[in-house]
Design a protein around this motif. Structure first.
Motif, PDB file in Angstrom:
ATOM      1  N   PRO A 187      -8.639  19.405   5.774  1.00 50.63           N
ATOM      2  CA  PRO A 187      -8.394  18.557   4.595  1.00 50.63           C
ATOM      3  C   PRO A 187      -7.080  17.793   4.673  1.00 50.63           C
ATOM      4  CG  PRO A 187      -8.158  20.886   4.026  1.00 50.63           C
ATOM      5  CD  PRO A 187      -8.784  20.834   5.390  1.00 50.63           C
ATOM      6  N   ILE A 188      -6.060  18.375   5.322  1.00 49.48           N
ATOM      7  CA  ILE A 188      -4.799  17.647   5.504  1.00 49.48           C
ATOM      8  C   ILE A 188      -5.048  16.371   6.290  1.00 49.48           C
ATOM      9  CG2 ILE A 188      -2.567  17.664   6.692  1.00 49.48           C
ATOM     10  CD1 ILE A 188      -2.356  20.632   6.082  1.00 49.48           C
ATOM     11  N   ALA A 189      -5.756  16.514   7.417  1.00 53.97           N
ATOM     12  CA  ALA A 189      -5.983  15.380   8.308  1.00 53.97           C
ATOM     13  C   ALA A 189      -6.884  14.328   7.681  1.00 53.97           C
ATOM     14  CB  ALA A 189      -6.584  15.875   9.625  1.00 53.97           C
ATOM     15  N   ILE A 190      -7.953  14.768   7.015  1.00 56.84           N
ATOM     16  CA  ILE A 190      -8.888  13.812   6.413  1.00 56.84           C
ATOM     17  C   ILE A 190      -8.201  12.976   5.339  1.00 56.84           C
ATOM     18  CG2 ILE A 190     -10.942  13.605   4.960  1.00 56.84           C
ATOM     19  CD1 ILE A 190     -12.146  15.946   6.469  1.00 56.84           C
ATOM     20  N   MET A 191      -7.546  13.650   4.400  1.00 56.70           N
ATOM     21  CA  MET A 191      -6.898  12.910   3.319  1.00 56.70           C
ATOM     22  C   MET A 191      -5.730  12.083   3.838  1.00 56.70           C
ATOM     23  SD  MET A 191      -7.016  12.053   0.213  1.00 56.70           S
ATOM     24  CE  MET A 191      -8.164  13.235  -0.507  1.00 56.70           C
ATOM     25  N   GLY A 192      -4.967  12.636   4.785  1.00 57.17           N
ATOM     26  CA  GLY A 192      -3.845  11.900   5.352  1.00 57.17           C
ATOM     27  C   GLY A 192      -4.285  10.652   6.090  1.00 57.17           C
ATOM     28  N   ALA A 193      -5.370  10.752   6.859  1.00 58.42           N
ATOM     29  CA  ALA A 193      -5.876   9.590   7.593  1.00 58.42           C
ATOM     30  C   ALA A 193      -6.402   8.526   6.644  1.00 58.42           C
ATOM     31  CB  ALA A 193      -6.974  10.030   8.561  1.00 58.42           C
ATOM     32  N   ILE A 194      -7.161   8.951   5.642  1.00 60.34           N
ATOM     33  CA  ILE A 194      -7.693   7.992   4.660  1.00 60.34           C
ATOM     34  C   ILE A 194      -6.556   7.259   3.950  1.00 60.34           C
ATOM     35  CG2 ILE A 194      -8.941   7.771   2.478  1.00 60.34           C
ATOM     36  CD1 ILE A 194     -10.768  10.036   3.414  1.00 60.34           C
ATOM     37  N   ALA A 195      -5.538   8.011   3.547  1.00 59.52           N
ATOM     38  CA  ALA A 195      -4.411   7.403   2.844  1.00 59.52           C
ATOM     39  C   ALA A 195      -3.675   6.409   3.738  1.00 59.52           C
ATOM     40  CB  ALA A 195      -3.451   8.484   2.357  1.00 59.52           C
ATOM     41  N   ASN A 196      -3.516   6.738   5.022  1.00 53.44           N
ATOM     42  CA  ASN A 196      -2.833   5.819   5.936  1.00 53.44           C
ATOM     43  C   ASN A 196      -3.649   4.555   6.187  1.00 53.44           C
ATOM     44  OD1 ASN A 196      -0.162   6.649   7.328  1.00 53.44           O
ATOM     45  ND2 ASN A 196      -1.287   8.573   7.169  1.00 53.44           N
ATOM     46  N   ILE A 197      -4.962   4.678   6.184  1.00 56.48           N
ATOM     47  CA  ILE A 197      -5.809   3.494   6.357  1.00 56.48           C
ATOM     48  C   ILE A 197      -5.766   2.614   5.110  1.00 56.48           C
ATOM     49  CG2 ILE A 197      -8.200   2.708   6.584  1.00 56.48           C
ATOM     50  CD1 ILE A 197      -8.705   5.127   8.401  1.00 56.48           C
ATOM     51  N   VAL A 198      -5.888   3.236   3.955  1.00 48.59           N
ATOM     52  CA  VAL A 198      -5.932   2.487   2.697  1.00 48.59           C
ATOM     53  C   VAL A 198      -4.572   1.891   2.350  1.00 48.59           C
ATOM     54  CG1 VAL A 198      -6.320   2.651   0.209  1.00 48.59           C
ATOM     55  CG2 VAL A 198      -7.862   3.831   1.796  1.00 48.59           C
ATOM     56  N   LEU A 199      -3.536   2.734   2.331  1.00 50.73           N
ATOM     57  CA  LEU A 199      -2.207   2.273   1.932  1.00 50.73           C
ATOM     58  C   LEU A 199      -1.544   1.426   3.018  1.00 50.73           C
ATOM     59  CD1 LEU A 199      -0.885   5.570   0.260  1.00 50.73           C
ATOM     60  CD2 LEU A 199      -1.949   3.587  -0.838  1.00 50.73           C
ATOM     61  N   GLY A 200      -1.896   1.700   4.277  1.00 53.42           N
ATOM     62  CA  GLY A 200      -1.302   0.939   5.374  1.00 53.42           C
ATOM     63  C   GLY A 200      -1.948  -0.400   5.626  1.00 53.42           C
ATOM     64  N   ASP A 201      -3.072  -0.646   4.971  1.00 56.53           N
ATOM     65  CA  ASP A 201      -3.795  -1.903   5.181  1.00 56.53           C
ATOM     66  C   ASP A 201      -3.001  -3.109   4.702  1.00 56.53           C
ATOM     67  OD1 ASP A 201      -6.322  -3.206   5.988  1.00 56.53           O
ATOM     68  OD2 ASP A 201      -6.449  -3.740   3.866  1.00 56.53           O
ATOM     69  N   LYS A 202      -2.032  -2.890   3.830  1.00 57.19           N
ATOM     70  CA  LYS A 202      -1.243  -3.990   3.289  1.00 57.19           C
ATOM     71  C   LYS A 202      -0.073  -4.377   4.198  1.00 57.19           C
ATOM     72  CE  LYS A 202      -2.293  -2.456  -1.421  1.00 57.19           C
ATOM     73  NZ  LYS A 202      -1.732  -1.984  -2.716  1.00 57.19           N
ATOM     74  N   ILE A 203       0.193  -3.573   5.233  1.00 55.79           N
ATOM     75  CA  ILE A 203       1.314  -3.849   6.132  1.00 55.79           C
ATOM     76  C   ILE A 203       0.932  -4.963   7.101  1.00 55.79           C
ATOM     77  CG2 ILE A 203       2.824  -2.888   7.916  1.00 55.79           C
ATOM     78  CD1 ILE A 203       2.508  -0.182   6.605  1.00 55.79           C
ATOM     79  N   GLU A 204       1.785  -5.958   7.226  1.00 60.22           N
ATOM     80  CA  GLU A 204       1.502  -7.091   8.107  1.00 60.22           C
ATOM     81  C   GLU A 204       2.036  -6.837   9.521  1.00 60.22           C
ATOM     82  OE1 GLU A 204       3.124 -10.568   6.350  1.00 60.22           O
ATOM     83  OE2 GLU A 204       1.813 -10.525   4.580  1.00 60.22           O
ATOM     84  N   GLY A 205       1.394  -7.478  10.510  1.00 60.56           N
ATOM     85  CA  GLY A 205       1.868  -7.410  11.883  1.00 60.56           C
ATOM     86  C   GLY A 205       1.394  -6.221  12.679  1.00 60.56           C
ATOM     87  N   LEU A 206       0.469  -5.431  12.152  1.00 59.72           N
ATOM     88  CA  LEU A 206      -0.031  -4.278  12.888  1.00 59.72           C
ATOM     89  C   LEU A 206      -0.874  -4.746  14.077  1.00 59.72           C
ATOM     90  CD1 LEU A 206      -1.066  -1.961   9.909  1.00 59.72           C
ATOM     91  CD2 LEU A 206       0.885  -1.658  11.451  1.00 59.72           C
ATOM     92  N   PRO A 207      -0.956  -3.953  15.152  1.00 58.07           N
ATOM     93  CA  PRO A 207      -1.698  -4.385  16.350  1.00 58.07           C
ATOM     94  C   PRO A 207      -3.196  -4.482  16.091  1.00 58.07           C
ATOM     95  CG  PRO A 207      -1.062  -2.088  16.540  1.00 58.07           C
ATOM     96  CD  PRO A 207      -0.357  -2.620  15.326  1.00 58.07           C
ATOM     97  N   GLU A 208      -3.873  -5.241  16.931  1.00 59.92           N
ATOM     98  CA  GLU A 208      -5.328  -5.316  16.854  1.00 59.92           C
ATOM     99  C   GLU A 208      -5.919  -3.947  17.187  1.00 59.92           C
ATOM    100  OE1 GLU A 208      -6.809  -8.387  19.347  1.00 59.92           O
ATOM    101  OE2 GLU A 208      -5.694  -9.989  18.349  1.00 59.92           O
ATOM    102  N   LEU A 209      -7.154  -3.731  16.789  1.00 59.15           N
ATOM    103  CA  LEU A 209      -7.859  -2.465  16.988  1.00 59.15           C
ATOM    104  C   LEU A 209      -7.241  -1.324  16.182  1.00 59.15           C
ATOM    105  CD1 LEU A 209      -8.522  -2.619  20.852  1.00 59.15           C
ATOM    106  CD2 LEU A 209     -10.006  -3.367  18.984  1.00 59.15           C
ATOM    107  N   SER A 210      -6.564  -1.680  15.109  1.00 62.83           N
ATOM    108  CA  SER A 210      -6.043  -0.656  14.209  1.00 62.83           C
ATOM    109  C   SER A 210      -6.615  -0.887  12.813  1.00 62.83           C
ATOM    110  CB  SER A 210      -4.512  -0.691  14.143  1.00 62.83           C
ATOM    111  OG  SER A 210      -4.050  -1.883  13.536  1.00 62.83           O
TER     112      SER A 210
END
Length: 264
Positions: A187-210
């Motif tokens: 559950p740590i990994a699942i929720m942590g990964a989801i949060a990083n995908i959702v909340l991190g989607d607003k960050i600009e300049g991230l590499p392709e394939l991310s």
């Protein structure tokens, strides 16, 4: 060469995941920071990308490790059910903190704490029998799970360095604690990964394939090796004497503590 590095990292992380009930992030995060630096990615998000990717890789690694520990009868599922709600809440909060704030001060605190806990485990004679122990009341389990999830999500780890001492503190045997900790890493990994995908989607300049703060090429290379090696580590944990396992885990905590302190 880049992908080969991910494979080696996955093998080492998987072995640790099965052996100690950790998610492997203790190796994955610093290794990915090094790899992303060599790739020339922006230093503004390298650490966050390493943490997010690490949490994503911990999902299959923890599942593999948990399956093996379950087969060996070393997972106390009532404890997992009590910890999981708090863990998931804490994991989301941890990603929120990691994205917005510097973690230097917290790294120092966790580093000192890891060394203190490691010393206590190394010298303690408890936890050798393999008993399930007496778990605290549900409110304390929820609070403990929230803290474990919070800190784990910030550093991209599966929480074993916190969950195992928490469980052994209440009398759970080391092998039970390691197996139960591995299950709590899911559950740590699942929720942590989801949060990083959702909340991190607003960050600009991230590499392709991310996707947000999860970089999929690194995820693929690490998972290919971490899943089978997690089973190897779990088998070793089942065969090793409890006193040896406890002292090896304490040494791992010393290393983690020094890494956090020197890196803060």
């Amino acid at each position: 060469m880049e992908f080969l590095g991910y494979l080696v990292t996955g093998a080492a992380a998987g072995t640790l995941a099965g052996l100690f009930g950790v998610g492997g992030g203790l190796i994955i995060v610093p290794a990915l920071i090094f790899a992303f630096t060599l790739l020339g990615l922006s230093p503004e998000y390298i650490t966050h990308l390493a943490v997010g990717t690490s949490l994503a890789t911990i999902i299959p690694t923890s599942l593999s490790s948990t399956f093996t520990h379950h087969k060996n009868g070393n997972v106390f599922w009532p404890g997992v059910k009590l910890l999981a709600p708090g863990i998931m809440v804490g994991a989301w909060l941890g990603v929120t903190v990691a994205i917005q704030l510097s973690s230097a001060a917290l790294q120092m605190v966790i580093g000192i704490g890891a060394i203190v806990i490691g010393l206590r485990i190394f010298l303690s004679k408890k936890g050798e029998s393999g008993n399930q122990g007496a778990l605290p009341a549900p409110p304390l389990m929820f609070s403990g799970g929230t803290l474990i999830g919070l800190v784990s999500a910030i550093f991209g780890i599966g929480g074993g360095s916190l969950t195992v001492p928490f469980l052994t503190r209440f009398g759970m045997g080391m092998k039970w604690a390691v197996g139960t900790s591995a299950a709590c890493g899911v559950p740590i990994a699942i929720m942590g990964a989801i949060a990083n995908i959702v909340l991190g989607d607003k960050i600009e300049g991230l590499p392709e394939l991310s996707s947000g703060l999860v970089y999929w090429p690194a995820f693929a290379g690490i998972v290919l090796m971490s899943v089978p090696f997690a089973r190897v580590g779990a088998r070793l944990a089942h065969r090793l004497p409890a006193v040896v396992l406890r002292r090896l885990f304490a040494c791992l905590l010393f290393a983690v503590g020094l890494k956090f302190i020197l890196g803060s």
